[in-house]
Design a protein around this motif. Structure first.
Motif, PDB file in Angstrom:
ATOM      1  N   LEU A  61       0.817  -1.220   0.000  1.00 31.87           N
ATOM      2  CA  LEU A  61       0.000   0.000   0.000  1.00 31.87           C
ATOM      3  C   LEU A  61       0.850   1.268   0.000  1.00 31.87           C
ATOM      4  N   GLU A  62       2.172   1.104  -0.119  1.00 35.16           N
ATOM      5  CA  GLU A  62       3.115   2.226  -0.138  1.00 35.16           C
ATOM      6  C   GLU A  62       3.076   3.042   1.148  1.00 35.16           C
ATOM      7  N   LEU A  63       2.949   2.335   2.286  1.00 38.43           N
ATOM      8  CA  LEU A  63       2.943   2.964   3.601  1.00 38.43           C
ATOM      9  C   LEU A  63       4.323   2.824   4.232  1.00 38.43           C
ATOM     10  N   PRO A  64       4.641   3.664   5.211  1.00 43.31           N
ATOM     11  CA  PRO A  64       5.929   3.526   5.892  1.00 43.31           C
ATOM     12  C   PRO A  64       6.018   2.197   6.643  1.00 43.31           C
ATOM     13  N   GLY A 110      -1.719   4.068  -2.821  1.00 37.82           N
ATOM     14  CA  GLY A 110      -1.738   2.634  -2.524  1.00 37.82           C
ATOM     15  C   GLY A 110      -3.111   2.146  -2.114  1.00 37.82           C
ATOM     16  N   TRP A 111      -3.772   2.899  -1.238  1.00 37.06           N
ATOM     17  CA  TRP A 111      -5.125   2.532  -0.799  1.00 37.06           C
ATOM     18  C   TRP A 111      -6.101   2.590  -1.970  1.00 37.06           C
ATOM     19  N   ALA A 112      -5.993   3.614  -2.793  1.00 37.48           N
ATOM     20  CA  ALA A 112      -6.906   3.762  -3.931  1.00 37.48           C
ATOM     21  C   ALA A 112      -6.745   2.583  -4.898  1.00 37.48           C
ATOM     22  N   ARG A 113      -5.513   2.179  -5.152  1.00 37.78           N
ATOM     23  CA  ARG A 113      -5.250   1.089  -6.082  1.00 37.78           C
ATOM     24  C   ARG A 113      -5.777  -0.247  -5.569  1.00 37.78           C
ATOM     25  N   ALA A 114      -5.678  -0.505  -4.269  1.00 34.33           N
ATOM     26  CA  ALA A 114      -6.026  -1.811  -3.706  1.00 34.33           C
ATOM     27  C   ALA A 114      -7.479  -1.926  -3.245  1.00 34.33           C
ATOM     28  N   SER A 115      -8.228  -0.834  -3.260  1.00 35.08           N
ATOM     29  CA  SER A 115      -9.587  -0.839  -2.726  1.00 35.08           C
ATOM     30  C   SER A 115     -10.629  -1.181  -3.782  1.00 35.08           C
TER      31      SER A 115
END
Length: 144
Positions: A61-64, A110-115
């Motif tokens: 999700l491209e999060l830290p 990341g969230w937009a892509r995976a949701s």
């Protein structure tokens, strides 16, 4: 048709996976790193003598990154292969009846892509995540 959702936390956010896609929830033990794997692939582990690819959902999700992440993973099967979706926490299984609604808020990429959409649960509204998109991970970035 009644369904249920597995509520999980990733990066401090509550999200959901369709329980129909989940084979089990496990505590990961030994993970063997895989050289040259994409950054979101942690390595390989085993479940009942079957190899499974371990996916770091934070990185997908491209999060830290976080040291607080536990060894919990939701195991899914896709195209005959097992994947362990490593999450920060597993909260609950809740009933869900209906379809995901369109997301009307601005999300991080990341969230937009995976949701798949937003679902209303007894825990409040949560994003329904697509396991295949988590497994795929973020788009490859080319060096400049």
């Amino acid at each position: 048709m009644d369904r249920s959702l597995l509520l999980i936390t990733i990066g401090g956010e509550l999200a959901a996976l369709d329980s129909a896609a989940i084979r089990s929830v496990v505590e990961l033990e030994a993970i063997t790193p895989v050289s040259r794997a994409p950054r979101h692939i942690v390595g390989l582990s085993a479940l009942r003598s079957r190899a499974m690819t371990v996916v770091d959902c934070r990185r997908a999700l491209e999060l830290p990154a976080s040291d607080a992440r536990g060894p919990l993973a939701a195991v899914v099967e896709l195209d005959g292969f097992l994947y362990a979706l490593q999450v920060d926490g597993v909260e609950d299984v809740v009933p869900f009846d209906g379809e995901p609604a369109e997301i009307r808020a601005h999300l991080q990429p990341g969230w937009a892509r995976a949701s798949l959409g937003i679902v209303e649960t007894i825990a409040g509204p949560v994003l329904l995540l697509d396991p295949a998109r988590l497994i795929e991970g973020p788009p490859e970035r080319k060096a400049a």
